[in-house]
Design a protein around this motif. Structure first.
Motif, PDB file in Angstrom:
ATOM      1  N   ALA A  65       9.058 -82.579 -25.083  1.00 59.32           N
ATOM      2  CA  ALA A  65       9.939 -83.324 -24.184  1.00 59.32           C
ATOM      3  C   ALA A  65      10.853 -82.385 -23.405  1.00 59.32           C
ATOM      4  CB  ALA A  65      10.759 -84.328 -24.977  1.00 59.32           C
ATOM      5  N   LYS A  66      11.179 -81.246 -23.980  1.00 60.38           N
ATOM      6  CA  LYS A  66      12.058 -80.262 -23.328  1.00 60.38           C
ATOM      7  C   LYS A  66      11.307 -79.326 -22.388  1.00 60.38           C
ATOM      8  CE  LYS A  66      15.105 -79.848 -27.335  1.00 60.38           C
ATOM      9  NZ  LYS A  66      15.574 -78.898 -28.361  1.00 60.38           N
ATOM     10  N   ALA A  67       9.994 -79.370 -22.369  1.00 56.03           N
ATOM     11  CA  ALA A  67       9.176 -78.431 -21.596  1.00 56.03           C
ATOM     12  C   ALA A  67       9.220 -78.770 -20.101  1.00 56.03           C
ATOM     13  CB  ALA A  67       7.736 -78.426 -22.100  1.00 56.03           C
ATOM     14  N   LEU A  68      10.325 -78.401 -19.465  1.00 54.41           N
ATOM     15  CA  LEU A  68      10.532 -78.665 -18.050  1.00 54.41           C
ATOM     16  C   LEU A  68      10.810 -77.362 -17.313  1.00 54.41           C
ATOM     17  CD1 LEU A  68      12.966 -81.687 -18.444  1.00 54.41           C
ATOM     18  CD2 LEU A  68      10.507 -81.790 -18.071  1.00 54.41           C
ATOM     19  N   ASP A  69      10.401 -77.317 -16.032  1.00 54.13           N
ATOM     20  CA  ASP A  69      10.728 -76.131 -15.235  1.00 54.13           C
ATOM     21  C   ASP A  69      12.140 -76.272 -14.677  1.00 54.13           C
ATOM     22  OD1 ASP A  69      10.585 -77.837 -13.044  1.00 54.13           O
ATOM     23  OD2 ASP A  69       8.811 -76.922 -12.171  1.00 54.13           O
ATOM     24  N   LYS A  70      12.565 -75.306 -13.867  1.00 52.43           N
ATOM     25  CA  LYS A  70      13.937 -75.300 -13.357  1.00 52.43           C
ATOM     26  C   LYS A  70      14.223 -76.472 -12.421  1.00 52.43           C
ATOM     27  CE  LYS A  70      12.857 -72.111  -9.611  1.00 52.43           C
ATOM     28  NZ  LYS A  70      13.140 -70.810  -9.037  1.00 52.43           N
ATOM     29  N   ASN A  71      13.183 -77.096 -11.880  1.00 55.04           N
ATOM     30  CA  ASN A  71      13.349 -78.243 -10.992  1.00 55.04           C
ATOM     31  C   ASN A  71      13.235 -79.573 -11.725  1.00 55.04           C
ATOM     32  OD1 ASN A  71      13.623 -76.570  -8.694  1.00 55.04           O
ATOM     33  ND2 ASN A  71      11.401 -76.353  -8.608  1.00 55.04           N
ATOM     34  N   GLY A  72      13.032 -79.537 -13.017  1.00 56.61           N
ATOM     35  CA  GLY A  72      12.946 -80.750 -13.817  1.00 56.61           C
ATOM     36  C   GLY A  72      11.551 -81.330 -13.932  1.00 56.61           C
ATOM     37  N   LYS A  73      10.554 -80.630 -13.416  1.00 57.66           N
ATOM     38  CA  LYS A  73       9.173 -81.099 -13.523  1.00 57.66           C
ATOM     39  C   LYS A  73       8.577 -80.623 -14.845  1.00 57.66           C
ATOM     40  CE  LYS A  73       8.181 -81.138  -8.582  1.00 57.66           C
ATOM     41  NZ  LYS A  73       7.301 -80.622  -7.527  1.00 57.66           N
ATOM     42  N   ALA A  74       7.656 -81.407 -15.391  1.00 55.61           N
ATOM     43  CA  ALA A  74       7.023 -81.059 -16.658  1.00 55.61           C
ATOM     44  C   ALA A  74       6.163 -79.803 -16.505  1.00 55.61           C
ATOM     45  CB  ALA A  74       6.163 -82.215 -17.141  1.00 55.61           C
ATOM     46  N   LEU A  75       6.262 -78.909 -17.483  1.00 54.03           N
ATOM     47  CA  LEU A  75       5.406 -77.729 -17.499  1.00 54.03           C
ATOM     48  C   LEU A  75       3.983 -78.135 -17.866  1.00 54.03           C
ATOM     49  CD1 LEU A  75       7.678 -75.200 -19.409  1.00 54.03           C
ATOM     50  CD2 LEU A  75       7.219 -75.240 -16.964  1.00 54.03           C
ATOM     51  N   ALA A  76       3.014 -77.307 -17.487  1.00 60.15           N
ATOM     52  CA  ALA A  76       1.613 -77.575 -17.809  1.00 60.15           C
ATOM     53  C   ALA A  76       0.906 -76.269 -18.140  1.00 60.15           C
ATOM     54  CB  ALA A  76       0.920 -78.262 -16.632  1.00 60.15           C
ATOM     55  N   GLY A  77      -0.222 -76.379 -18.812  1.00 58.87           N
ATOM     56  CA  GLY A  77      -1.061 -75.220 -19.096  1.00 58.87           C
ATOM     57  C   GLY A  77      -0.410 -74.195 -19.991  1.00 58.87           C
ATOM     58  N   ALA A  78      -0.600 -72.919 -19.627  1.00 64.34           N
ATOM     59  CA  ALA A  78      -0.123 -71.808 -20.448  1.00 64.34           C
ATOM     60  C   ALA A  78       1.399 -71.779 -20.543  1.00 64.34           C
ATOM     61  CB  ALA A  78      -0.633 -70.488 -19.876  1.00 64.34           C
ATOM     62  N   ALA A  79       2.078 -72.169 -19.469  1.00 61.19           N
ATOM     63  CA  ALA A  79       3.543 -72.179 -19.492  1.00 61.19           C
ATOM     64  C   ALA A  79       4.052 -73.180 -20.531  1.00 61.19           C
ATOM     65  CB  ALA A  79       4.095 -72.516 -18.112  1.00 61.19           C
ATOM     66  N   LYS A  80       3.440 -74.354 -20.588  1.00 64.71           N
ATOM     67  CA  LYS A  80       3.842 -75.369 -21.557  1.00 64.71           C
ATOM     68  C   LYS A  80       3.525 -74.902 -22.975  1.00 64.71           C
ATOM     69  CE  LYS A  80       3.230 -80.181 -22.866  1.00 64.71           C
ATOM     70  NZ  LYS A  80       2.585 -81.454 -22.550  1.00 64.71           N
ATOM     71  N   THR A  81       2.344 -74.358 -23.173  1.00 65.02           N
ATOM     72  CA  THR A  81       1.942 -73.870 -24.492  1.00 65.02           C
ATOM     73  C   THR A  81       2.904 -72.808 -24.994  1.00 65.02           C
ATOM     74  OG1 THR A  81      -0.374 -74.320 -23.971  1.00 65.02           O
ATOM     75  CG2 THR A  81       0.057 -72.824 -25.818  1.00 65.02           C
ATOM     76  N   SER A  82       3.252 -71.870 -24.128  1.00 66.53           N
ATOM     77  CA  SER A  82       4.172 -70.797 -24.490  1.00 66.53           C
ATOM     78  C   SER A  82       5.554 -71.350 -24.831  1.00 66.53           C
ATOM     79  CB  SER A  82       4.272 -69.793 -23.342  1.00 66.53           C
ATOM     80  OG  SER A  82       5.222 -68.808 -23.622  1.00 66.53           O
ATOM     81  N   PHE A  83       6.042 -72.271 -24.004  1.00 65.19           N
ATOM     82  CA  PHE A  83       7.363 -72.849 -24.239  1.00 65.19           C
ATOM     83  C   PHE A  83       7.413 -73.591 -25.566  1.00 65.19           C
ATOM     84  CE2 PHE A  83      10.424 -76.263 -24.196  1.00 65.19           C
ATOM     85  CZ  PHE A  83      11.575 -75.624 -23.775  1.00 65.19           C
ATOM     86  N   VAL A  84       6.405 -74.420 -25.834  1.00 67.33           N
ATOM     87  CA  VAL A  84       6.380 -75.212 -27.066  1.00 67.33           C
ATOM     88  C   VAL A  84       6.276 -74.299 -28.285  1.00 67.33           C
ATOM     89  CG1 VAL A  84       5.060 -76.923 -28.389  1.00 67.33           C
ATOM     90  CG2 VAL A  84       5.513 -77.293 -25.957  1.00 67.33           C
ATOM     91  N   LYS A  85       5.472 -73.255 -28.187  1.00 70.00           N
ATOM     92  CA  LYS A  85       5.322 -72.304 -29.299  1.00 70.00           C
ATOM     93  C   LYS A  85       6.660 -71.631 -29.610  1.00 70.00           C
ATOM     94  CE  LYS A  85       2.556 -68.350 -30.772  1.00 70.00           C
ATOM     95  NZ  LYS A  85       1.485 -67.401 -30.381  1.00 70.00           N
ATOM     96  N   LYS A  86       7.367 -71.190 -28.576  1.00 71.30           N
ATOM     97  CA  LYS A  86       8.669 -70.532 -28.756  1.00 71.30           C
ATOM     98  C   LYS A  86       9.686 -71.514 -29.324  1.00 71.30           C
ATOM     99  CE  LYS A  86      12.359 -68.178 -26.316  1.00 71.30           C
ATOM    100  NZ  LYS A  86      12.968 -67.903 -25.017  1.00 71.30           N
ATOM    101  N   CYS A  87       9.698 -72.733 -28.812  1.00 67.78           N
ATOM    102  CA  CYS A  87      10.631 -73.761 -29.267  1.00 67.78           C
ATOM    103  C   CYS A  87      10.394 -74.098 -30.746  1.00 67.78           C
ATOM    104  CB  CYS A  87      10.474 -74.997 -28.388  1.00 67.78           C
ATOM    105  SG  CYS A  87      11.539 -76.386 -28.826  1.00 67.78           S
ATOM    106  N   MET A  88       9.135 -74.217 -31.143  1.00 67.89           N
ATOM    107  CA  MET A  88       8.793 -74.514 -32.536  1.00 67.89           C
ATOM    108  C   MET A  88       9.244 -73.394 -33.463  1.00 67.89           C
ATOM    109  SD  MET A  88       7.274 -77.498 -32.855  1.00 67.89           S
ATOM    110  CE  MET A  88       6.336 -77.346 -34.339  1.00 67.89           C
ATOM    111  N   ALA A  89       9.075 -72.152 -33.011  1.00 67.98           N
ATOM    112  CA  ALA A  89       9.496 -71.010 -33.829  1.00 67.98           C
ATOM    113  C   ALA A  89      11.010 -71.022 -34.011  1.00 67.98           C
ATOM    114  CB  ALA A  89       9.040 -69.712 -33.185  1.00 67.98           C
ATOM    115  N   GLU A  90      11.729 -71.372 -32.967  1.00 67.77           N
ATOM    116  CA  GLU A  90      13.188 -71.425 -33.055  1.00 67.77           C
ATOM    117  C   GLU A  90      13.661 -72.594 -33.915  1.00 67.77           C
ATOM    118  OE1 GLU A  90      14.442 -71.527 -28.977  1.00 67.77           O
ATOM    119  OE2 GLU A  90      14.084 -69.390 -28.692  1.00 67.77           O
ATOM    120  N   ALA A  91      12.887 -73.669 -33.950  1.00 63.79           N
ATOM    121  CA  ALA A  91      13.259 -74.844 -34.732  1.00 63.79           C
ATOM    122  C   ALA A  91      13.162 -74.594 -36.234  1.00 63.79           C
ATOM    123  CB  ALA A  91      12.381 -76.030 -34.347  1.00 63.79           C
ATOM    124  N   LYS A  92      12.312 -73.655 -36.634  1.00 66.39           N
ATOM    125  CA  LYS A  92      12.151 -73.353 -38.062  1.00 66.39           C
ATOM    126  C   LYS A  92      13.290 -72.582 -38.532  1.00 66.39           C
ATOM    127  CE  LYS A  92       7.178 -73.338 -38.159  1.00 66.39           C
ATOM    128  NZ  LYS A  92       5.988 -72.607 -38.424  1.00 66.39           N
TER     129      LYS A  92
END
Length: 92
Positions: A65-92
């Motif tokens: 849900a937080k995977a947004l670019d600087k303009n507020g649009k949803a990220l997609a592809g590799a950018a989204k995957t990278s963001f979610v992976k980093k976010c999950m690591a920080e959540a642990k």
């Protein structure tokens, strides 16, 4: 002051209910291959794994849900995957 305590009590009750719901869902899934309820160490191991997975999936949904670019649009592809992976690591 009284309203603050009421809000705090409601927040704690909500958190406890969410944890209890995860426990109940895992409890219902704690079955062996023949459909019998697990017991002892097997049940403890299953419950620990199930609860960890349910917490991770909750964090994953929050990260997506937080995977947004600087303009507020949803990220997609590799950018989204990278963001979610980093976010999950920080959540642990």
């Amino acid at each position: 002051m009284k309203s603050f305590l009421t809000i705090a009590a409601l927040a704690l009750a909500t958190l406890a209910t969410g944890a209890h719901a995860a426990d109940a869902a895992c409890e219902a899934k704690a079955l062996d291959k023949n459909g019998k309820a697990l017991a002892g160490a097997a049940k403890n191991s299953f419950m620990k794994k199930c609860e960890a997975e349910s917490q991770a999936s909750g964090a994953g949904a929050a990260c997506e849900a937080k995977a947004l670019d600087k303009n507020g649009k949803a990220l997609a592809g590799a950018a989204k995957t990278s963001f979610v992976k980093k976010c999950m690591a920080e959540a642990k």
